[in-house]
Design an enzyme around this catalytic site. Structure first.
Site, PDB file in Angstrom:
ATOM      1  N   ALA A  32       0.808  -1.226   0.000  1.00 32.48           N
ATOM      2  CA  ALA A  32       0.000   0.000   0.000  1.00 32.48           C
ATOM      3  C   ALA A  32       0.841   1.277   0.000  1.00 32.48           C
ATOM      4  O   ALA A  32       0.476   2.273  -0.628  1.00 32.48           O
ATOM      5  CB  ALA A  32      -0.930   0.003   1.203  1.00 32.48           C
ATOM      6  N   THR A  36       0.791   5.553  -1.726  1.00 30.78           N
ATOM      7  CA  THR A  36       0.454   6.661  -0.825  1.00 30.78           C
ATOM      8  C   THR A  36       0.774   8.011  -1.458  1.00 30.78           C
ATOM      9  O   THR A  36      -0.013   8.952  -1.362  1.00 30.78           O
ATOM     10  CB  THR A  36       1.252   6.528   0.494  1.00 30.78           C
ATOM     11  OG1 THR A  36       1.080   5.200   0.985  1.00 30.78           O
ATOM     12  CG2 THR A  36       0.763   7.509   1.528  1.00 30.78           C
ATOM     13  N   ARG A  44     -10.647   3.408   4.208  1.00 32.21           N
ATOM     14  CA  ARG A  44     -10.916   3.114   5.629  1.00 32.21           C
ATOM     15  C   ARG A  44     -11.045   4.401   6.437  1.00 32.21           C
ATOM     16  O   ARG A  44     -11.645   4.419   7.490  1.00 32.21           O
ATOM     17  CB  ARG A  44      -9.795   2.250   6.211  1.00 32.21           C
ATOM     18  CG  ARG A  44      -9.856   0.834   5.693  1.00 32.21           C
ATOM     19  CD  ARG A  44      -8.903  -0.096   6.429  1.00 32.21           C
ATOM     20  NE  ARG A  44      -9.000  -1.435   5.895  1.00 32.21           N
ATOM     21  CZ  ARG A  44      -8.407  -1.859   4.794  1.00 32.21           C
ATOM     22  NH1 ARG A  44      -7.639  -1.044   4.105  1.00 32.21           N
ATOM     23  NH2 ARG A  44      -8.569  -3.097   4.377  1.00 32.21           N
ATOM     24  N   HIS A 125      -3.809  -9.587  -5.582  1.00 30.26           N
ATOM     25  CA  HIS A 125      -5.188  -9.387  -5.118  1.00 30.26           C
ATOM     26  C   HIS A 125      -6.118  -8.929  -6.229  1.00 30.26           C
ATOM     27  O   HIS A 125      -7.175  -8.367  -5.950  1.00 30.26           O
ATOM     28  CB  HIS A 125      -5.208  -8.381  -3.962  1.00 30.26           C
ATOM     29  CG  HIS A 125      -4.547  -8.902  -2.726  1.00 30.26           C
ATOM     30  ND1 HIS A 125      -3.955  -8.098  -1.790  1.00 30.26           N
ATOM     31  CD2 HIS A 125      -4.367 -10.167  -2.277  1.00 30.26           C
ATOM     32  CE1 HIS A 125      -3.432  -8.837  -0.815  1.00 30.26           C
ATOM     33  NE2 HIS A 125      -3.671 -10.099  -1.102  1.00 30.26           N
TER      34      HIS A 125
END
Ligand SMILES: [Zn+2]
Length: 266
Positions: A32, A36, A44, A125
């Site tokens: 992740a 950024t 979230r 993913h």
């Protein structure tokens, strides 16, 4: 040379560049933290927006039982994703790939490596760049899932949102789903096998923006270490593999990769 690179140190960058240039089989693993710096909002932290927790929305059960919530969640994420661009780190990595054999294994579903023209990207993913039909498996660009009117986000906040035809397959009318791994689903077999194979064969392994705490991130770099690979970790926070790494840099991924790229091409 900017301040961050001054702190990392010229000698360290020079040693990394030398090892990078000599690597026979380079594998880059990204998490992740890689994205950024693109400014992608963290869903979230979109407080107050979701009526239920994001984790319970990212499931097949939510698609079946709360389709309005499910589709809004993914439409919002897909819209934000196409609003941002690959950052300096994605660009530098894609440029470094031109220097030779490099495989990128990513946990990210944002497709920003590919949008920076990187190749050989293994997506553990899946991807939010595409959607597919649950019924006939037709695949579409994920932007097709976005509502064709401008007030949909406001409608959701007001409690008036309903998913529409954009969530149905134009070929068979089946429900569409994001091409990502939902909670409770296995990683795609092919991507996982590729990731294991490449990690096992690596002689230089680079971890970018992953805390290496959650499986499978904590497993793949260890395969490379067992093969005797050199390990470079660039992450803002310490990781459990720091003590096994040849180099650890707690700094901006974009700045460090750009410094490596500049030296490599100089
Ligand atoms: Zn279909």
């Amino acid at each position: 040379m900017n301040k961050e690179i001054m702190e990392v140190g010229r000698d360290k960058i020079a040693a990394i560049v030398k090892a990078w240039a000599n690597a026979k089989k380079l594998v880059v693993f990204t998490g992740a933290g890689m994205s950024t710096e693109s400014g992608l909002p963290d869903f979230r932290s979109a407080r107050g927006l979701w009526k239920v927790g994001p984790e319970s929305l990212a499931t097949m059960a939510a698609l079946r039982q709360q389709p309005d919530e499910f589709y809004f969640f993914y439409q919002w994420r897909i819209a934000k994703l196409w609003d941002v661009a690959p950052n300096q780190g994605h660009q530098a990595l894609a440029a470094l790939q031109q220097k030779g054999n490099m495989v990128i294994i990513t946990q990210n579903v944002d497709g920003l490596h590919q949008r920076a023209n990187a190749e050989n990207v293994v997506e553990l993913h899946g991807s939010l760049r595409t959607i597919r039909c649950l019924n006939c498996y037709a695949v579409y660009d994920s932007r097709e899932l976005l509502p064709q009117y401008s007030t949909w986000e406001e409608d959701y906040r007001q409690g008036n949102y309903c998913y529409g035809d954009e969530c149905l397959c134009s070929q068979c009318g089946g429900l569409l789903r994001p091409d990502v791994v939902l909670f409770g689903e296995n990683l795609p077999d092919k991507a996982w096998e590729e990731a294991v194979k490449h990690s096992r064969n690596a002689d230089f392994y680079v971890v970018l923006g992953s805390s290496l705490v959650v499986s499978p991130a904590n497993y793949l770099p260890q395969l490379a270490l067992q093969n005797g690979a050199k390990l470079l970790i660039i992450n803002q926070e310490p990781t459990p593999l720091d003590s096994s790494a040849t180099w650890v840099i707690n700094s901006s991924i974009g700045s460090v990769l750009s410094a490596i790229k500049d030296k490599m091409f100089s």
